[in-house]
Structures are given as C-alpha cells and as structure tokens.
Enzyme design. Structure first.
Site, PDB file in Angstrom:
ATOM      1  N   HIS A   4       0.805  -1.213   0.000  1.00  0.00           N
ATOM      2  CA  HIS A   4       0.000   0.000   0.000  1.00  0.00           C
ATOM      3  C   HIS A   4       0.839   1.265   0.000  1.00  0.00           C
ATOM      4  CE1 HIS A   4       0.899   0.602   4.323  1.00  0.00           C
ATOM      5  NE2 HIS A   4       0.862  -0.724   4.372  1.00  0.00           N
ATOM      6  N   ASP A   5       0.396   2.244  -0.764  1.00  0.00           N
ATOM      7  CA  ASP A   5       0.955   3.601  -0.790  1.00  0.00           C
ATOM      8  C   ASP A   5       2.356   3.682  -1.383  1.00  0.00           C
ATOM      9  OD1 ASP A   5      -1.316   4.929   0.708  1.00  0.00           O
ATOM     10  OD2 ASP A   5      -0.668   3.492   2.214  1.00  0.00           O
ATOM     11  N   GLY A  10       5.157  -0.969   2.381  1.00  0.00           N
ATOM     12  CA  GLY A  10       4.289   0.193   2.294  1.00  0.00           C
ATOM     13  C   GLY A  10       5.046   1.512   2.305  1.00  0.00           C
TER      14      GLY A  10
END
Length: 269
Positions: free
Chosen positions: A123-124, A141
């Site tokens: 994520h991200d 992440g």
C-alpha cells in the site's frame, strides 16, 4: 461501444469499464470499480478489485491479485486507489495493494514496468517508470522507487524507504535505508557498494557525466567530516552538474529512513 473480449468463464462486475481491445481470459474476476484501458490483457485466473486503473497495453498473468484490501491493520475500507501505467508486464502470482488513508490513498506504478512472478507491491508505494522487479521482490508500504530502478531476485525493501532513479539493488538484499540515485546496494542489511556503472553505460550516459558522478561519490562518502558537510561541499563543487545535484537533493530531502552508506561510510552528522 467497447470491443473487449471476455471469456465465457470470466466474471466482470457491472460498472467495470473495459477499453477497446481488452482481453479478459478464462476464470478472471474484475470488480465493479475497475478500469482497464485499451488492449489490456488478463491472461487467465487474474483477480482485480477495488478502485483500480490499469493503463493501455499492460499484460497481467495468471493468479495475480491486484487491488484487493491492503495488508495493513489501519485500513478500514476507505476508497483508496491503485493506478498501474501503460505497457507494464505483471507476471504470475504478483500481488499489488491500493493505498490507505494514512499514506495518501494511492499506490501508483509507472509505465513500462516489469514485475516478475510472486513479487509484492504494498500500500501507498509509488513506483516510477521502467522499473524491473525480479521474482519474489517485496516492496513494503509507503516506499518511493525512482525511474529505471532494477531489483534482483528476493529483495526486500523496508517501509518508507526511497530508492533513487537508476539505482540497482542486488539479489537477496534487505534494504532498510534510502539508496541514492545511480547507486548500487547489496547485502543483508544492505550497504551502498558504489555506483550502478553498468546500468549507466547500458543507458548510454555520457562518459564525462559518469566521471563527474564518480568524483562526487568519492567526495560525499569520504571519511573526513560529517555527511552533511560533505554533501554541502559536493553541492558547491559540482554546482553545474545536473546528475550530481540530483544526488545532493535526494540526500538533503526529508525522509523517514537514513541514507544507506558504504560499509566504511561515516554516518556521523
């Protein structure tokens, strides 16, 4: 009207948007908020969900899991996004997660990337263009990966780490610090082992530009003084060199991770 081809065993949810020439192969599942641009091909057994957008001419191979819920306990169902660029190749069993509220709500992968089998993008993460990730690479992440970075097999990149453009990460490395642009890092825990000279030559960098980078590298990672002082000196000595200034700006920028140093580097500030 879209000219997409959807295999009879595939499931495409109402609301999904498929561009011209899209091919959805056997046993694929496409969620209702997914956008597949022109000529995207899902070979077979691909599962794509969430607010996911995949650029034109990208190929996704069997058992890839794209856009599903992030592996982050702080995620609470927010409508975060995943954007994958054009002409990417995503091989078997790759997993790519969307963003989270705590990380900007976006995971992004640039154009012309090759992500080999069983790699993971968390994520991200923000991935640049022309990035190559060999088998079993794990990008944690919030990482930021520059253009033209190459990862050898089974690398692991710590969360919030930055990898500068044109860097090379050797196979089986665990990287827990920022890697300068044009740098090369190897090991567990990884250390900076020099410049990615082979990559620079393959990409037709001018000989004088490479010479200047090497001189700046020796200046920045010398043993005298602090890293901050050496970076300031390099900024002045090479003030007209764009590549060196890119390295200087990268080191000077705020980051959650320390700058990766050579094994004999001076970490004192």
């Amino acid at each position: 009207m879209s000219s997409a081809e959807v295999h009879s065993t595939a499931i495409v949810a109402p609301g999904a948007r498929l561009g011209n020439g899209v091919k959805v192969g056997p046993f694929c599942i496409v969620g209702r908020n997914v956008v597949l641009h022109d000529r995207v091909e899902l070979v077979s057994h691909v599962s794509i969900d969430g607010h996911t957008e995949i650029g034109a001419d990208t190929q996704v191979y069997p058992f890839a899991s794209i856009g599903h819920k992030p592996q982050d306990l702080k995620y609470h169902g927010e409508a975060s996004r995943l954007v994958i660029g054009e002409r990417c190749t995503i091989r078997e069993s790759v997993t790519i997660n969307p963003g989270t509220e705590n990380g900007g709500m976006l995971t992004k992968i640039g154009n012309d990337c090759l992500i080999m089998a069983c790699a993971h993008v968390a994520h991200d993460a923000i991935i640049g263009n022309n990035v190559i990730m060999a088998n079993y690479v794990g990008i944690a992440g919030h990482c930021q990966i520059g253009d033209n970075v190459i990862f050898g097999g089974t690398c692991v990149i710590h969360q919030f780490t930055r990898i500068g453009a044109h860097a090379f990460i050797g196979a089986q490395s665990m990287v827990d610090g920022d890697v300068i642009p044009y740098g090369m890092a190897v090991g567990n825990r990884a250390t900076l082992t020099g410049l990615n000279l082979i990559g620079l030559k393959r990409r037709k960098f001018d000989r004088e530009a490479i010479h200047q980078l090497r001189a700046a590298y020796r200046q920045i990672f010398a043993s005298e003084g602090t890293l901050r002082e050496r970076v300031e000196d390099a900024a002045e000595l090479f003030k007209n060199d764009a590549l060196v200034q890119e390295v200087v700006a990268f080191i000077a920028a705020a980051s959650d991770r320390p700058i990766l140093l050579p094994r004999n580097g001076n970490a004192a500030e």
